[in-house]
Design an enzyme around this catalytic site. Structure first.
Site, PDB file in Angstrom:
ATOM      1  N   ASP A  18      99.361 -58.821 -35.814  1.00 51.87           N
ATOM      2  CA  ASP A  18     100.067 -60.385 -35.324  1.00 51.87           C
ATOM      3  C   ASP A  18     101.147 -59.643 -34.578  1.00 51.87           C
ATOM      4  O   ASP A  18     102.221 -59.344 -34.576  1.00 51.87           O
ATOM      5  CB  ASP A  18     100.591 -60.995 -36.163  1.00 51.87           C
ATOM      6  CG  ASP A  18     101.133 -62.062 -35.574  1.00 51.87           C
ATOM      7  OD1 ASP A  18     100.549 -63.806 -36.261  1.00 51.87           O
ATOM      8  OD2 ASP A  18     101.357 -62.060 -34.532  1.00 51.87           O
ATOM      9  N   ASP A 119      96.522 -63.270 -30.619  1.00 51.21           N
ATOM     10  CA  ASP A 119      97.087 -62.288 -31.102  1.00 51.21           C
ATOM     11  C   ASP A 119      97.031 -62.045 -32.022  1.00 51.21           C
ATOM     12  O   ASP A 119      98.221 -61.594 -32.742  1.00 51.21           O
ATOM     13  CB  ASP A 119      98.828 -63.473 -30.414  1.00 51.21           C
ATOM     14  CG  ASP A 119      98.282 -64.314 -32.118  1.00 51.21           C
ATOM     15  OD1 ASP A 119      97.652 -65.389 -31.950  1.00 51.21           O
ATOM     16  OD2 ASP A 119      99.649 -64.936 -31.509  1.00 51.21           O
ATOM     17  N   GLU A 120      96.027 -62.025 -32.679  1.00 46.98           N
ATOM     18  CA  GLU A 120      95.973 -61.671 -34.315  1.00 46.98           C
ATOM     19  C   GLU A 120      95.014 -60.975 -34.288  1.00 46.98           C
ATOM     20  O   GLU A 120      93.725 -61.531 -33.678  1.00 46.98           O
ATOM     21  CB  GLU A 120      95.970 -62.550 -35.356  1.00 46.98           C
ATOM     22  CG  GLU A 120      96.435 -62.771 -36.191  1.00 46.98           C
ATOM     23  CD  GLU A 120      96.751 -63.778 -37.112  1.00 46.98           C
ATOM     24  OE1 GLU A 120      97.038 -65.410 -36.446  1.00 46.98           O
ATOM     25  OE2 GLU A 120      96.010 -64.252 -38.245  1.00 46.98           O
TER      26      GLU A 120
END
Length: 382
Positions: A18, A119-120
DNA sequence: GCCACGCCTCGTC
DNA sequence: TTACGGACGAGGCGTGGC
């Protein structure tokens, strides 16, 4: 009938990665002179100068209570004492490019890779670490430093026997953290965490669980699963119960394309008649049909979303007989849906309430088209 | 009565 | 005190076919 899933017999090692305060961190990397200042990345609606909400902020801004989802005006008032605070519009293209740079580094480390969002992501490292958590820890540190070296981004990692616990672990120490939860420590790790740490549990579900006397994973895991099913429905109830015990058998898989294409805008001023929205509706139809063409998909269901001045939602949709890719047909159907939605009540009290603030168009029932036109396209275009 | 489907709302990120 | 985007998926409910 058994509601409970069994724990998978095979020990897996899953890493959740993350990127920390992603959009704001991208802005810091693009312009290092911003470091040390509160950074707020905003979605400006364009209605008035400060109309819109906060998308994300860096940790300095978060210390002032500025978090995603709050109105920009609220964020400004919270940061009133910080003359150096900076409010920036989202630059999604830049963030996507930065994300792809980092993801291409990460992909090289996993046996399997799953993209979750800009973002992950998850990687399955079971084979490459021989299912050994100590090796996975070393590998995770290598991933962190490689991503930082290549992109300048810091990230937080969670290592666990499944995606659920890996996700929770990645959130445990932030920013720039690494949390490893081997299989035998899962129960202990989770037991004292609050239920809102369960992915998918937001404020509404949290409030309901608290009212039922369940604030922690430990308390939730002691609950009668049938009670959870009764309160939250079968699927959600079972998910909650399994989550409380750290059970999740979902595999890391390459995720497919999204199942819908939608666009929503905020109108320059509230509208109370459909005719006032035709121009915006055309624009929206053009945008979504272009996206559908780009992805080579045809659509069958067309939806129109109205968000009223009091933020109440109204959605209406129509399903076509056959799949379609044609703009004219899309606009004609969307227009009729909008007309019907705006005329649905002859009751003045209700009609007066129909002050539309935001308008959206959504395409669902998507099917791969690969350039082939349907009969309706042919009819629609002739 | 069961199931599939269409429609709509809710909730989360 | 209030202020308020955009995208997506899940699931409930009603209906109609069998």
């Amino acid at each position: 009938m058994s509601l409970i899933s069994r724990r998978s017999d095979r020990t897996r090692v899953i890493v959740c990665i993350d990127f920390d305060y992603f959009y704001a961190q991208c802005e810091e990397i693009r312009n290092p002179s911003l470091r040390g200042r509160p950074i707020v990345v905003c979605v400006f609606s364009g209605r008035t100068g400060d109309s819109g909400v906060v998308s994300t902020s860096n940790y300095i801004a978060r210390n002032y209570g500025v978090k995603s989802g709050i109105p920009i005006k609220v964020a400004r008032s919270k940061l009133a004492d910080r003359g150096d605070a900076i409010f920036l519009p989202m630059d999604i293209k830049f963030y996507a490019a930065k994300s792809e740079e980092a993801m291409s580094v990460i992909r090289g480390f996993g046996d399997k890779y799953e993209y979750v969002g800009l973002d992950e992501c998850f990687i399955d490292v079971t084979d490459s670490t021989n299912a050994d958590f100590e090796q996975a820890k070393q590998l995770s540190m290598t991933i962190k430093s490689s991503v930082f070296q290549k992109t300048g981004l810091t990230c937080s990692l969670g290592v666990a026997p499944n995606k659920l616990v890996a996700k929770i672990a990645s959130d445990f120490q932030k920013p720039d953290g690494l949390t490893v939860v081997p299989r035998q420590e899962v129960e202990n790790f989770l037991s004292r965490l609050r239920v809102d740490k369960i992915p998918g549990v937001g404020p509404k579900t949290t409030k309901k669980l608290f009212a039922m006397g369940m604030e922690t994973f430990g308390q939730l895991s002691c609950c009668d699963p049938f009670r959870l099913v009764e309160e939250f429905g079968r699927t959600s109830g079972i998910c909650l119960y399994n989550a409380s015990k750290g059970i999740d058998n979902e595999l890391v898989t390459e995720s497919g394309q999204t199942q819908q294409i939608g666009k929503i805008i905020t109108l320059k001023k509230d509208a109370s008649r459909s005719t006032e929205m035709y121009d915006d509706l055309q624009r929206l139809c053009r945008l979504v049909v272009d996206l559908a063409t780009e992805r080579q998909v045809a659509f069958k269901t067309i939806g129109v979303l109205l968000i009223l001045h009091d933020l109440e939602n109204i959605t209406r949709s129509k399903t076509l007989k056959v799949h379609c890719t044609n703009y004219n047909e899309l606009y004609s159907v969307a227009k009729s849906i909008l007309d019907e939605a705006m005329d649905w009540s002859t009751d003045d009290a209700v009609s007066a309430k129909l002050r539309v603030r935001r308008l959206g168009v959504k395409l669902t029932d998507l099917k791969n088209n690969s350039g082939q036109n349907t009969i309706s396209d042919f009819i629609g275009s002739t």
